[in-house]
Design an enzyme around this catalytic site. Structure first.
Site, short mmCIF file in Angstrom:
data_model
loop_
_atom_site.label_atom_id
_atom_site.label_comp_id
_atom_site.label_asym_id
_atom_site.label_seq_id
_atom_site.Cartn_x
_atom_site.Cartn_y
_atom_site.Cartn_z
N LYS A 243 39.89 40.02 35.07
CA LYS A 243 39.77 38.80 35.89
C LYS A 243 38.75 39.01 37.01
CE LYS A 243 42.25 40.50 39.45
NZ LYS A 243 42.19 40.40 40.89
N THR B 147 41.66 34.68 41.71
CA THR B 147 40.46 35.48 42.01
C THR B 147 39.19 34.66 41.85
OG1 THR B 147 41.72 37.33 41.13
CG2 THR B 147 39.42 37.73 41.55
#
Ligand code: NAD
Length: 338
Positions: A198, A255
């Protein structure tokens, strides 16, 4: 639990404090002598999140052997590149079957191994766990609600992590503090790959936002990013469904869209034309996606997994490819079935 936290940076400090508040006996190892001295004296270092104070009961040491000796559980929260050598140094002091839990999000820089595999190799016989999911240390330090996932092939390890950092059932700890909700999983590979990859996608999304490509492009990049994360996770023995959970989609959304994300900040800076070296120096904390992009690109090639976004992020960060050219190449790819 007698817990040793390895790493007194932003995340290690907060996790140590949470375990201590739940009544566990916590020792904190910090490799950097100046940071350790600051943590011991003023209960925070330059890396700590704003306003953080390490509880007074937590002893701080720069000696990894002293930190680990006599502990039931080790929690690792240092940049993933240093996990293998740190555990190798701690190995002799840990018992024969220690519980070792990794909160670092990345891959072994040379082998591409997940953090769980790194622990298994560095500490044979360890009972391995991974703690992951959407978690800005700063928000958790201020007691705001969050949900994480503790993964282990050993169910007792996962529930042990759940209890250590989430506490048991019962009322809230205080009017301004919420218990961390920690779910368990047995998909260690899926959780490891979600947490590592991610960060790479967040660099791409930061860049996309920095170029002003808009909400449609951001949503497309997150979704296609999740697709390539899922392909790698499955190839490495994980389950695609795990990637739609907290350690996959949950952490990816955080994120990619949260401005506290360092990896997103790296992408925004690339779009502005800032140099990578200056950007990383300014962040002052590790941005794992930079190293992970290169490792994951090599891993994907070796395993025959198509990861076009990761490949382009790595080309920009490590081969000097201009970000606009990377965008152009991504958009020019053949389009197939979703
Ligand atoms: N900060 C967060 O919100 C957060 C949340 C979840 C996961 N993580 C992950 O936790 C890990 C640590 O992140 P952080 O935010 O605490 O980073 P940080 O930069 O704040 O702290 C890094 C820590 O690693 C130590 N360290 C640096 N070089 C080392 C070496 N060679 N050997 C041993 N220790 C070394 C530092 O002294 C420090 O204690 C990363 O993998 C990150 O992805 C961070």
């Amino acid at each position: 639990v007698k817990l040793a936290v390895l790493g007194g940076g932003a995340w290690g400090g907060v996790l140590a404090a949470i375990a201590s508040r739940h009544g566990h006996d916590v020792a904190l190892w910090e490799v950097d002598a100046a940071a350790a001295a600051a943590l011991a004296a003023r209960r925070a270092s330059d890396r700590s999140v704003p306003g953080f104070r390490l509880p007074g009961e937590i002893a701080v040491t720069t000696d990894v052997v002293a930190a680990v000796t006599g502990r039931d559980m080790l929690l690792v929260a240092i940049p993933s590149a240093y996990v293998a050598p740190t555990l190798a140094a701690a190995r002799a002091a840990a018992g024969p079957a220690p519980v070792v839990v990794c909160a670092s999000k990345g891959l072994h820089p040379e082998t591409g191994d997940t953090m769980a595999a790194v622990i298994e190799a560095a500490m044979p016989g360890a009972r391995v766990g991974v703690l992951s999911g959407p978690s800005f240390a700063q928000e958790i330090a201020s007691g705001r609600p969050a949900a994480l996932v503790a993964a282990s092939a050993d169910a007792a390890v996962a529930t042990g992590v759940q209890l250590c950092f989430g506490g048991g059932a019962g009322p809230l700890q205080g009017p301004t503090e919420y218990r961390l909700r920690i779910y368990t999983s047995d998909d260690v590979a899926g959780v490891c790959i979600g947490g590592a990859l991610k960060n790479v996608i967040a660099i791409a999304v930061g860049c996309c936002d920095g170029f002003g490509f808009g909400d449609n492009a951001r949503a497309a990049l997150i979704t296609r990013g999740l697709a390539e994360m899922g392909r790698l996770a499955e190839r490495m023995g994980g389950r695609a469904l795990t990637l739609s959970g907290l350690a996959g989609l949950g952490d990816l959304v955080l994120t990619c869209t949260g401005d506290l994300s360092r990896n997103r900040q790296v992408g925004l800076a690339l779009a502005r034309g800032d140099s990578l070296v200056d950007t990383l120096a300014r962040l002052g904390h590790v941005a794992e996606g930079v190293g992970t992009s290169d490792t994951a690109r090599r891993l994907a090639t070796r395993l025959g997994v198509d990861m076009p976004i990761t490949r382009e992020v790595a080309a920009v960060l490590h081969d000097g490819k201009p970000p606009r050219a990377a965008v152009g190449d991504l958009l020019a790819r053949d389009i197939g079935a979703e």
